[in-house]
Design a protein around this motif. Structure first.
Motif, PDB file in Angstrom:
ATOM      1  N   ALA A 245      16.177  30.420  96.412  1.00 56.09           N
ATOM      2  CA  ALA A 245      15.001  30.928  95.696  1.00 56.09           C
ATOM      3  C   ALA A 245      15.375  31.287  94.264  1.00 56.09           C
ATOM      4  O   ALA A 245      15.783  32.415  93.985  1.00 56.09           O
ATOM      5  N   PRO A 246      15.234  30.329  93.323  1.00 60.92           N
ATOM      6  CA  PRO A 246      15.498  30.637  91.917  1.00 60.92           C
ATOM      7  C   PRO A 246      14.297  31.357  91.290  1.00 60.92           C
ATOM      8  O   PRO A 246      13.147  30.975  91.517  1.00 60.92           O
ATOM      9  N   PHE A 247      14.573  32.380  90.508  1.00 63.84           N
ATOM     10  CA  PHE A 247      13.551  33.084  89.741  1.00 63.84           C
ATOM     11  C   PHE A 247      13.700  32.662  88.289  1.00 63.84           C
ATOM     12  O   PHE A 247      14.711  32.977  87.651  1.00 63.84           O
ATOM     13  N   VAL A 248      12.707  31.912  87.789  1.00 66.30           N
ATOM     14  CA  VAL A 248      12.790  31.377  86.434  1.00 66.30           C
ATOM     15  C   VAL A 248      11.533  31.757  85.654  1.00 66.30           C
ATOM     16  O   VAL A 248      10.425  31.753  86.196  1.00 66.30           O
ATOM     17  N   THR A 249      11.723  32.082  84.400  1.00 63.77           N
ATOM     18  CA  THR A 249      10.620  32.556  83.566  1.00 63.77           C
ATOM     19  C   THR A 249       9.923  31.399  82.872  1.00 63.77           C
ATOM     20  O   THR A 249      10.400  30.263  82.863  1.00 63.77           O
ATOM     21  N   ARG A 250       8.789  31.723  82.247  1.00 62.52           N
ATOM     22  CA  ARG A 250       7.982  30.699  81.594  1.00 62.52           C
ATOM     23  C   ARG A 250       8.307  30.494  80.112  1.00 62.52           C
ATOM     24  O   ARG A 250       8.357  29.356  79.657  1.00 62.52           O
ATOM     25  N   PRO A 251       8.531  31.549  79.306  1.00 61.01           N
ATOM     26  CA  PRO A 251       8.630  31.358  77.852  1.00 61.01           C
ATOM     27  C   PRO A 251       9.861  30.562  77.422  1.00 61.01           C
ATOM     28  O   PRO A 251      10.864  30.479  78.141  1.00 61.01           O
ATOM     29  N   THR A 252       9.752  30.013  76.227  1.00 52.24           N
ATOM     30  CA  THR A 252      10.887  29.341  75.611  1.00 52.24           C
ATOM     31  C   THR A 252      11.900  30.389  75.154  1.00 52.24           C
ATOM     32  O   THR A 252      11.540  31.443  74.623  1.00 52.24           O
ATOM     33  N   GLU A 253      13.178  30.088  75.402  1.00 49.96           N
ATOM     34  CA  GLU A 253      14.249  31.008  75.032  1.00 49.96           C
ATOM     35  C   GLU A 253      15.223  30.314  74.089  1.00 49.96           C
ATOM     36  O   GLU A 253      15.445  29.108  74.178  1.00 49.96           O
ATOM     37  N   LYS A 254      15.828  31.114  73.244  1.00 46.04           N
ATOM     38  CA  LYS A 254      16.873  30.599  72.367  1.00 46.04           C
ATOM     39  C   LYS A 254      18.185  30.538  73.137  1.00 46.04           C
ATOM     40  O   LYS A 254      18.537  31.473  73.866  1.00 46.04           O
ATOM     41  N   VAL A 255      18.899  29.443  72.997  1.00 47.35           N
ATOM     42  CA  VAL A 255      20.217  29.323  73.617  1.00 47.35           C
ATOM     43  C   VAL A 255      21.210  30.048  72.723  1.00 47.35           C
ATOM     44  O   VAL A 255      21.437  29.660  71.575  1.00 47.35           O
ATOM     45  N   LEU A 256      21.791  31.113  73.244  1.00 46.68           N
ATOM     46  CA  LEU A 256      22.653  31.973  72.451  1.00 46.68           C
ATOM     47  C   LEU A 256      24.085  31.452  72.404  1.00 46.68           C
ATOM     48  O   LEU A 256      24.542  30.761  73.314  1.00 46.68           O
ATOM     49  N   ASP A 257      24.784  31.823  71.325  1.00 44.28           N
ATOM     50  CA  ASP A 257      26.205  31.516  71.201  1.00 44.28           C
ATOM     51  C   ASP A 257      26.968  32.638  71.890  1.00 44.28           C
ATOM     52  O   ASP A 257      27.283  33.666  71.286  1.00 44.28           O
ATOM     53  N   ARG A 258      27.201  32.479  73.158  1.00 42.30           N
ATOM     54  CA  ARG A 258      27.774  33.558  73.958  1.00 42.30           C
ATOM     55  C   ARG A 258      29.172  33.937  73.479  1.00 42.30           C
ATOM     56  O   ARG A 258      29.542  35.121  73.488  1.00 42.30           O
ATOM     57  N   LYS A 259      29.937  32.954  73.049  1.00 39.45           N
ATOM     58  CA  LYS A 259      31.290  33.251  72.586  1.00 39.45           C
ATOM     59  C   LYS A 259      31.260  34.121  71.341  1.00 39.45           C
ATOM     60  O   LYS A 259      32.020  35.101  71.227  1.00 39.45           O
ATOM     61  N   ALA A 260      30.357  33.797  70.417  1.00 45.78           N
ATOM     62  CA  ALA A 260      30.263  34.581  69.187  1.00 45.78           C
ATOM     63  C   ALA A 260      29.806  36.004  69.465  1.00 45.78           C
ATOM     64  O   ALA A 260      30.163  36.941  68.726  1.00 45.78           O
ATOM     65  N   LEU A 261      29.043  36.192  70.503  1.00 46.93           N
ATOM     66  CA  LEU A 261      28.529  37.522  70.856  1.00 46.93           C
ATOM     67  C   LEU A 261      29.466  38.280  71.799  1.00 46.93           C
ATOM     68  O   LEU A 261      29.136  39.358  72.269  1.00 46.93           O
ATOM     69  N   ARG A 262      30.627  37.706  72.064  1.00 50.63           N
ATOM     70  CA  ARG A 262      31.607  38.303  72.986  1.00 50.63           C
ATOM     71  C   ARG A 262      31.040  38.423  74.402  1.00 50.63           C
ATOM     72  O   ARG A 262      31.310  39.373  75.121  1.00 50.63           O
ATOM     73  N   LEU A 263      30.246  37.457  74.780  1.00 53.40           N
ATOM     74  CA  LEU A 263      29.685  37.435  76.121  1.00 53.40           C
ATOM     75  C   LEU A 263      30.485  36.480  77.002  1.00 53.40           C
ATOM     76  O   LEU A 263      31.018  35.482  76.532  1.00 53.40           O
ATOM     77  N   ALA A 264      30.520  36.773  78.290  1.00 54.38           N
ATOM     78  CA  ALA A 264      31.202  35.903  79.240  1.00 54.38           C
ATOM     79  C   ALA A 264      30.517  34.540  79.267  1.00 54.38           C
ATOM     80  O   ALA A 264      29.313  34.419  79.009  1.00 54.38           O
ATOM     81  N   PRO A 265      31.268  33.487  79.586  1.00 54.22           N
ATOM     82  CA  PRO A 265      30.651  32.152  79.658  1.00 54.22           C
ATOM     83  C   PRO A 265      29.614  32.082  80.778  1.00 54.22           C
ATOM     84  O   PRO A 265      29.704  32.825  81.764  1.00 54.22           O
ATOM     85  N   PRO A 266      28.642  31.200  80.650  1.00 57.35           N
ATOM     86  CA  PRO A 266      27.569  31.128  81.653  1.00 57.35           C
ATOM     87  C   PRO A 266      28.075  30.773  83.045  1.00 57.35           C
ATOM     88  O   PRO A 266      27.457  31.144  84.041  1.00 57.35           O
ATOM     89  N   THR A 267      29.204  30.073  83.118  1.00 60.40           N
ATOM     90  CA  THR A 267      29.725  29.706  84.437  1.00 60.40           C
ATOM     91  C   THR A 267      30.209  30.914  85.229  1.00 60.40           C
ATOM     92  O   THR A 267      30.349  30.833  86.453  1.00 60.40           O
ATOM     93  N   ASN A 268      30.430  32.036  84.576  1.00 55.80           N
ATOM     94  CA  ASN A 268      30.827  33.239  85.314  1.00 55.80           C
ATOM     95  C   ASN A 268      29.707  33.754  86.213  1.00 55.80           C
ATOM     96  O   ASN A 268      29.943  34.563  87.108  1.00 55.80           O
ATOM     97  N   ALA A 269      28.495  33.266  85.973  1.00 59.92           N
ATOM     98  CA  ALA A 269      27.362  33.705  86.790  1.00 59.92           C
ATOM     99  C   ALA A 269      27.535  33.329  88.255  1.00 59.92           C
ATOM    100  O   ALA A 269      26.887  33.913  89.136  1.00 59.92           O
ATOM    101  N   VAL A 270      28.407  32.362  88.557  1.00 62.17           N
ATOM    102  CA  VAL A 270      28.522  31.865  89.933  1.00 62.17           C
ATOM    103  C   VAL A 270      29.076  32.910  90.895  1.00 62.17           C
ATOM    104  O   VAL A 270      28.955  32.746  92.117  1.00 62.17           O
ATOM    105  N   THR A 271      29.657  33.984  90.385  1.00 65.75           N
ATOM    106  CA  THR A 271      30.149  35.028  91.282  1.00 65.75           C
ATOM    107  C   THR A 271      29.044  35.987  91.706  1.00 65.75           C
ATOM    108  O   THR A 271      29.283  36.895  92.502  1.00 65.75           O
ATOM    109  N   GLY A 272      27.836  35.792  91.190  1.00 64.90           N
ATOM    110  CA  GLY A 272      26.701  36.621  91.596  1.00 64.90           C
ATOM    111  C   GLY A 272      26.544  37.889  90.802  1.00 64.90           C
ATOM    112  O   GLY A 272      25.434  38.300  90.469  1.00 64.90           O
TER     113      GLY A 272
END
Length: 785
Positions: free
Chosen positions: A622-649
């Motif tokens: 059951a994926p929960f996905v939103t409707r609006p358009t979102e900007k794809v952020l530069d996660r590395k520049a923002l010191r955010l973890a890579p998107p693949t880290n999401a797989v740990t829940g």
């Protein structure tokens, strides 16, 4: 002014009229044998209800017995020795309350096979349904009564589940069985093509009254599911009334249609059997259904009497019957005893110790003694078991002669799982998103589904509640023929029409489709609607997949319940649609391993999460996905973890530089974007350094080993953290355990009312979830630590 239906592809037949010009399908001896078999069957139904203290539904089991006997001994092309044979015709008890009859019929069929053609018995006893298994009727698996234990009897659920051989689905819940059964038919038809296995669906007119049945039958008629045959036990009786439908000039208490009108409305072929007790009419109708080749599904309507010859008829026999060992019970079984010269235990001579049915061991022995009387009737020739067994041999021979093979370019569902295995951190080149671009979560989900659909050569069917483009699930069908699937005119299309705005039936159909084993369904609507409306089908799908393990240990077969336009960002539609509540209906609300919810905040997380979920193979994703358009952020520049880290829940989105920093847990795209884009710069400006965790899937986190969970999100953090969620407060209880942390947690209902309408940023601000509000709340949290 009169009224007539417009043009239909389906046709109508009154089998009694047709028999006037055709020869009778059965000889007199064959009819006599079916009659004898039915008397044994009806007596067995009475026995089961009596000795499993007043439990089950005798009336409908009895009224459907004759046409079910014809299905399993004449109409179906199948192999009784191999219940899992993929090319065989199937039977599905959409009318799950007839389980008592199902078990009685299965037990008698096994006895017929044992006596008349033992070579047909399945070698694995788990795949048989023995007379001994009837000792498990409505018994819990932990039952320890002597005979249940001695014979290793199957614990038989009160409504059918796939723990029973030949049963693919869990059914009985308010019309779900029709939708799931038609999903099975779709799976078989798309995989095998023109010579697809037939699916025989057992239902009654009362079971046709739920709205989801109307939706599902509309979908089957529209898609031309010509391999579906619904057998309708029209006995006019439900729990509360003896007048379910309009009958001639007499209005119905529930609905003003007859089953024939209802089916014909939805472009089904209709065959009326005016006398549902007449084996000549019954068999003629079922054989007639085989000859209709217009591609439309068929409904055979049998006019019957609920509880016929039981002594209690109509609604009073629906979920009730004779009291334990009462005179009425003995009168119901006496015709068989007179024929075979047998006797049953009686309260006066054999059951003094049963204590009114309270002594389970004694009642069990009485049931077994009664079952031995049934066995004796068959062994001593009251029924010509050789002739009945020959029918089963003929059914297997017919099946072998058909040589059913998968159609050219049949879907390859195994490619989905092979592609997903170990690749959750390897995003395909065509799905990589560049920072600074814009997209939607729903759009990326559509692309991911399309990727898997392409590699599996069309194993994914997609549908929506009149929202294909709006929720972007139509993208799943890109590269396949345009338009909706129709088995005759557009068989290659991968988009399915499910009757319009029909989340109920969509969930059921896709549950059945995935169960068949060669496809995966993906149904989409507003999360506000589909999480609730798809909950029953999802629950029964999970029940069925777990029950199946009693026969064969195998991976679950998932389908997608897409909760699109999720959360408060759908603000323009108002609180009726922009609902934060759906996640609470599904997250951690199913047995572990059966449901995986996904709550990505960043479109870059969609591939990793979907792929990780597919690799786990739950029953429902059951994926929960939103409707609006979102900007794809530069996660590395923002010191955010890579998107693949999401797989740990759960993952550390941004770590603090200091060891003793506070902890904030986020869940929901709207709050995560508001935090990253608005609150985080303010916090950085104030020199406030905190650990920020994101919950992308509670169930993926649960799938990790305990030590890995502790490494990623130490339990101690839950005692000091605060949360910010776009969903309801209880979805945070797992991650925020202190009273103080929960009191400080931000959520859409924190002001005590449903939110108003407007653009997403206005609704988020009204909820107090905007970046400025988050900043102020975190400042208060840090100061109070």
């Amino acid at each position: 002014m009169g009224f007539a239906f417009g043009p239909r592809r389906g046709t109508y037949v009154d089998i009694a009229e047709e028999l006037k010009t055709l020869g009778k399908p059965l000889t007199d001896d064959e009819v006599k044998n079916f009659e004898a078999f039915d008397l044994v069957y009806r007596s067995l139904c009475a026995l089961l209800y009596n000795y499993v203290p007043m439990s089950g539904h005798p009336g409908g089991s009895i009224s459907s017995g004759r046409f079910v006997a014809a299905i399993v001994f004449d109409a179906m092309d199948y192999d009784v020795s191999d219940p899992d044979r993929q090319d065989a015709d199937m039977i599905s008890y959409a009318a799950g309350h007839k389980a008592l009859g199902l078990y009685a019929m299965w037990g008698l069929r096994n006895e017929v096979t044992r006596i008349g053609a033992p070579q047909l018995l399945a070698k694995d006893e788990k795949l048989q349904f023995r007379l001994e298994d009837l000792l498990g009727f409505r018994r819990n698996p932990i039952t320890k009564t002597p005979l249940f234990s001695k014979f290793s009897s199957k614990p038989l659920d009160g409504h059918p589940t796939p723990a029973t051989p030949f049963i693919r689905l869990s059914t009985g819940a308010s019309g779900v069985g029709v939708a799931t059964s038609l999903g099975l038919a779709l799976g078989a038809l798309d995989y095998y093509g023109a010579l697809a296995p037939r699916l025989h669906i057992v239902e009654g007119e009362g079971g046709m009254t739920p709205g989801r049945v109307c939706e599902a039958m509309a979908a089957a008629g529209t898609a031309s599911l010509g391999n579906a045959v619904m057998h309708i036990d029209w006995n006019q009786a439900s729990i509360d009334t003896n007048h379910v439908c309009r009958d001639g000039e007499e209005p119905g208490d529930y609905v003003q249609w007859t089953p024939m009108e209802f089916a014909y409305l939805h472009d089904w072929n209709v065959i009326l059997v005016p006398d549902g007790r007449n084996f000549q009419q019954i068999v003629a109708a079922q054989r007639k259904a085989r000859t209709i080749d217009n591609g439309q599904p068929t409904a055979i309507v049998y006019r019957t009497t609920k509880g016929w010859q039981y002594g209690i008829e109509g609604r009073l026999s629906h979920g009730a019957g004779h009291k334990l060992c009462s005179d009425g019970f003995y009168e119901a079984v006496q015709p068989l005893l007179d024929k075979i010269g047998g006797r049953l235990p009686t309260c006066e001579t054999d059951c003094e110790r049963c204590d009114g049915g309270q002594d389970a061991d004694v009642v069990e022995q009485c049931l077994w003694d009664a079952l031995l009387v049934v066995r004796k009737a068959l062994e001593n020739g009251y029924v010509d078991t050789k002739a009945m067994a020959q029918r089963l041999l003929d059914a297997r021979e017919r099946l072998n002669c058909l040589e059913r093979k998968p159609r050219d370019k049949a879907p390859k569902i195994e490619k989905v799982y092979e592609t997903a295995a170990g690749n959750e951190r390897s995003i395909p080149k065509e799905l990589v998103l560049e920072p600074g671009t814009a997209t939607t979560l729903r759009g990326e989900l559509g692309k991911v589904l399309n990727y898997y659909n392409t590699v599996s050569e069309g194993a994914i069917f997609a549908a929506a509640a009149d929202l294909l483009g709006s929720t972007s699930v139509n993208v799943a069908g890109k590269g396949f023929p345009d338009g909706y699937y129709n088995s005759l005119n557009n068989p290659g299309a991968r988009l399915l029409s499910i009757g319009g705005i029909c989340e109920d039936a969509m969930s059921g159909v896709f549950s059945g489709l995935s169960t068949y084993g060669h496809h995966m369904g993906a149904g989409s609507s507003y999360g506000a609607f589909i999480a609730a409306l798809g909950h029953i089908a999802s629950r029964l799908h999970a029940i069925g997949q777990q029950a199946r393990q009693a026969i064969a240990t195998e991976p679950y077969k998932p389908y997608f319940l897409i909760c699109a336009h999720a959360g408060v960002k759908t603000g323009e539609d108002g609180p009726t649609h922009a609902d934060p509540q759906p996640l609470q209906l599904l997250e951690e609300n199913f047995p572990r391993g059966t449901m995986i919810t996904l709550t990505p905040w960043d479109p870059q997380e969609v591939w990793p999460l979907v792929t990780a979920a597919l690799a786990k193979r739950p029953c429902v994703i059951a994926p929960f996905v939103t409707r609006p358009t979102e900007k794809v952020l530069d996660r590395k520049a923002l010191r955010l973890a890579p998107p693949t880290n999401a797989v740990t829940g759960v993952y550390l989105l941004r770590g603090a530089k200091e060891k003793d920093a506070g902890t904030v847990v986020l869940q929901g795209s709207e709050v995560a974007y508001a935090f990253i884009e608005d609150a985080l710069p303010l916090l950085d400006g104030e020199g406030i350094d905190i650990n920020v965790y994101y919950v992308s899937s509670a169930e993926l986190f649960d799938a990790l080993p305990p030590e890995e969970q502790e490494r990623i999100f130490p339990r101690a953090l839950a005692q000091e953290a605060m949360g910010i969620t776009g969903f309801t407060l209880p979805t945070m209880y797992r991650w925020i355990c202190s009273e103080r942390g929960r009191a400080m947690t931000l959520h859409p209902f924190q002001k005590g009312h449903f939110l108003g309408s407007g653009q997403a940023d206005k609704v988020i601000a009204e909820a107090g979830l905007d970046g400025e509000s988050q900043f102020q709340a975190i400042v208060r949290y840090v100061k109070e630590r």
